[in-house]
Motif scaffolding. Structure first.
Motif, PDB file in Angstrom:
ATOM      1  N   GLY A  57      14.564  37.834  19.894  1.00 30.93           N
ATOM      2  CA  GLY A  57      15.669  38.501  19.208  1.00 30.93           C
ATOM      3  C   GLY A  57      15.909  39.913  19.684  1.00 30.93           C
ATOM      4  N   LEU A  58      15.693  40.168  20.962  1.00 25.89           N
ATOM      5  CA  LEU A  58      15.903  41.500  21.522  1.00 25.89           C
ATOM      6  C   LEU A  58      17.176  41.519  22.355  1.00 25.89           C
ATOM      7  N   PHE A  59      17.582  42.702  22.779  1.00 26.70           N
ATOM      8  CA  PHE A  59      18.734  42.875  23.653  1.00 26.70           C
ATOM      9  C   PHE A  59      18.275  43.617  24.891  1.00 26.70           C
ATOM     10  N   ALA A  60      18.753  43.165  26.068  1.00 27.54           N
ATOM     11  CA  ALA A  60      18.336  43.792  27.322  1.00 27.54           C
ATOM     12  C   ALA A  60      19.441  43.723  28.352  1.00 27.54           C
ATOM     13  N   ASP A  61      19.483  44.760  29.203  1.00 27.64           N
ATOM     14  CA  ASP A  61      20.341  44.765  30.386  1.00 27.64           C
ATOM     15  C   ASP A  61      19.439  44.455  31.568  1.00 27.64           C
ATOM     16  N   ILE A  62      19.621  43.273  32.161  1.00 32.60           N
ATOM     17  CA  ILE A  62      18.749  42.819  33.238  1.00 32.60           C
ATOM     18  C   ILE A  62      19.499  42.939  34.553  1.00 32.60           C
ATOM     19  N   THR A  63      18.892  43.657  35.503  1.00 28.28           N
ATOM     20  CA  THR A  63      19.482  43.862  36.815  1.00 28.28           C
ATOM     21  C   THR A  63      18.653  43.128  37.856  1.00 28.28           C
ATOM     22  N   VAL A  64      19.305  42.412  38.763  1.00 29.00           N
ATOM     23  CA  VAL A  64      18.614  41.723  39.855  1.00 29.00           C
ATOM     24  C   VAL A  64      18.752  42.576  41.108  1.00 29.00           C
ATOM     25  N   ASP A  65      17.610  43.046  41.636  1.00 34.97           N
ATOM     26  CA  ASP A  65      17.610  43.862  42.849  1.00 34.97           C
ATOM     27  C   ASP A  65      16.308  43.610  43.587  1.00 34.97           C
ATOM     28  N   SER A  66      16.395  42.978  44.752  1.00 35.87           N
ATOM     29  CA  SER A  66      15.182  42.624  45.495  1.00 35.87           C
ATOM     30  C   SER A  66      14.610  43.796  46.272  1.00 35.87           C
ATOM     31  N   SER A  67      15.383  44.864  46.467  1.00 35.71           N
ATOM     32  CA  SER A  67      14.882  46.004  47.238  1.00 35.71           C
ATOM     33  C   SER A  67      14.013  46.941  46.394  1.00 35.71           C
ATOM     34  N   ILE A  68      14.147  46.859  45.061  1.00 31.59           N
ATOM     35  CA  ILE A  68      13.367  47.720  44.153  1.00 31.59           C
ATOM     36  C   ILE A  68      12.257  46.893  43.522  1.00 31.59           C
ATOM     37  N   ASP A  69      11.136  47.551  43.210  1.00 34.11           N
ATOM     38  CA  ASP A  69      10.037  46.857  42.543  1.00 34.11           C
ATOM     39  C   ASP A  69      10.470  46.381  41.165  1.00 34.11           C
ATOM     40  N   GLU A  70       9.876  45.272  40.738  1.00 39.93           N
ATOM     41  CA  GLU A  70      10.181  44.691  39.430  1.00 39.93           C
ATOM     42  C   GLU A  70       9.679  45.614  38.323  1.00 39.93           C
ATOM     43  N   ASN A  71      10.494  45.821  37.294  1.00 37.87           N
ATOM     44  CA  ASN A  71      10.123  46.712  36.199  1.00 37.87           C
ATOM     45  C   ASN A  71      10.492  46.059  34.872  1.00 37.87           C
ATOM     46  N   ILE A  72       9.494  45.442  34.215  1.00 38.84           N
ATOM     47  CA  ILE A  72       9.705  44.856  32.886  1.00 38.84           C
ATOM     48  C   ILE A  72       8.665  45.419  31.915  1.00 38.84           C
ATOM     49  N   ASN A  73       8.264  46.670  32.151  1.00 39.24           N
ATOM     50  CA  ASN A  73       7.237  47.306  31.321  1.00 39.24           C
ATOM     51  C   ASN A  73       7.688  47.495  29.875  1.00 39.24           C
ATOM     52  N   GLU A  74       8.962  47.841  29.673  1.00 36.62           N
ATOM     53  CA  GLU A  74       9.456  48.038  28.301  1.00 36.62           C
ATOM     54  C   GLU A  74       9.340  46.751  27.489  1.00 36.62           C
ATOM     55  N   LEU A  75       9.671  45.629  28.127  1.00 39.66           N
ATOM     56  CA  LEU A  75       9.588  44.342  27.446  1.00 39.66           C
ATOM     57  C   LEU A  75       8.136  43.991  27.126  1.00 39.66           C
ATOM     58  N   ASN A  76       7.241  44.190  28.085  1.00 40.81           N
ATOM     59  CA  ASN A  76       5.816  43.911  27.849  1.00 40.81           C
ATOM     60  C   ASN A  76       5.250  44.771  26.731  1.00 40.81           C
ATOM     61  N   ALA A  77       5.677  46.029  26.657  1.00 38.88           N
ATOM     62  CA  ALA A  77       5.180  46.921  25.607  1.00 38.88           C
ATOM     63  C   ALA A  77       5.635  46.457  24.225  1.00 38.88           C
ATOM     64  N   LEU A  78       6.875  45.966  24.120  1.00 41.68           N
ATOM     65  CA  LEU A  78       7.364  45.483  22.825  1.00 41.68           C
ATOM     66  C   LEU A  78       6.713  44.172  22.412  1.00 41.68           C
ATOM     67  N   LEU A  79       6.460  43.291  23.381  1.00 39.43           N
ATOM     68  CA  LEU A  79       5.898  41.985  23.049  1.00 39.43           C
ATOM     69  C   LEU A  79       4.399  42.029  22.776  1.00 39.43           C
ATOM     70  N   ASN A  80       3.682  42.969  23.356  1.00 38.33           N
ATOM     71  CA  ASN A  80       2.226  43.040  23.216  1.00 38.33           C
ATOM     72  C   ASN A  80       1.797  44.229  22.374  1.00 38.33           C
ATOM     73  N   LYS A  81       2.439  44.404  21.224  1.00 37.44           N
ATOM     74  CA  LYS A  81       2.047  45.496  20.328  1.00 37.44           C
ATOM     75  C   LYS A  81       0.661  45.237  19.770  1.00 37.44           C
ATOM     76  N   PRO A  82      -0.183  46.255  19.733  1.00 44.81           N
ATOM     77  CA  PRO A  82      -1.503  46.053  19.139  1.00 44.81           C
ATOM     78  C   PRO A  82      -1.385  45.897  17.623  1.00 44.81           C
ATOM     79  N   THR A  83      -2.211  45.039  17.061  1.00 50.25           N
ATOM     80  CA  THR A  83      -2.194  44.832  15.621  1.00 50.25           C
ATOM     81  C   THR A  83      -3.312  45.634  14.966  1.00 50.25           C
ATOM     82  N   THR A  84      -3.152  45.935  13.723  1.00 48.23           N
ATOM     83  CA  THR A  84      -4.148  46.680  12.983  1.00 48.23           C
ATOM     84  C   THR A  84      -5.313  45.757  12.649  1.00 48.23           C
ATOM     85  N   THR A  85      -6.520  46.232  12.929  1.00 51.60           N
ATOM     86  CA  THR A  85      -7.692  45.424  12.606  1.00 51.60           C
ATOM     87  C   THR A  85      -8.133  45.724  11.180  1.00 51.60           C
TER      88      THR A  85
END
Length: 110
Positions: A57-85
């Motif tokens: 249920g997120l919104f993203a602007d995804i750009t395809v560019d083979s000359s630049i390194d892949e960058n999906i860090n923002e998505l990984n940070a949102l999906l892998n939030k640490p939980t409170t123990t």
């Protein structure tokens, strides 16, 4: 208290409020107003990322560019939030033991 604490000193509470970490920020990433900016290297990867974004249920602007390194860090940070123990509270001395023996905690496992 006065705004001036001793001879011309600024009150320390006001100094603390003006600076520091902002925990109540208004820009929430992944919303329609502030979409995630993602860069992928191929169309296949774009389809994978689009399905992952839609499932969560997120919104993203995804750009395809083979000359630049892949960058999906923002998505990984949102999906892998640490939980409170949280830990289970240990019973008091006179409470029944949690192992199920029927004895008091102080006589059994304490």
């Amino acid at each position: 208290m006065h705004d001036l604490y001793y001879k011309g000193r600024i009150h320390t509470r006001l100094n603390h409020v003006k600076t520091g970490y902002n925990s109540k920020r208004t820009a929430k990433p992944g919303t329609e107003k502030y979409p995630l900016m993602l860069v992928v290297s191929s169309d296949e990867k774009k389809l994978e990322v689009e399905t992952l974004v839609a499932e969560n249920g997120l919104f993203a602007d995804i750009t395809v560019d083979s000359s630049i390194d892949e960058n999906i860090n923002e998505l990984n940070a949102l999906l892998n939030k640490p939980t409170t123990t949280t830990f289970d509270k240990t019973p008091n001395r006179n409470d029944p033991c949690s192992c199920g023996s029927g004895k008091k905690y102080k006589k059994c496992c304490g």
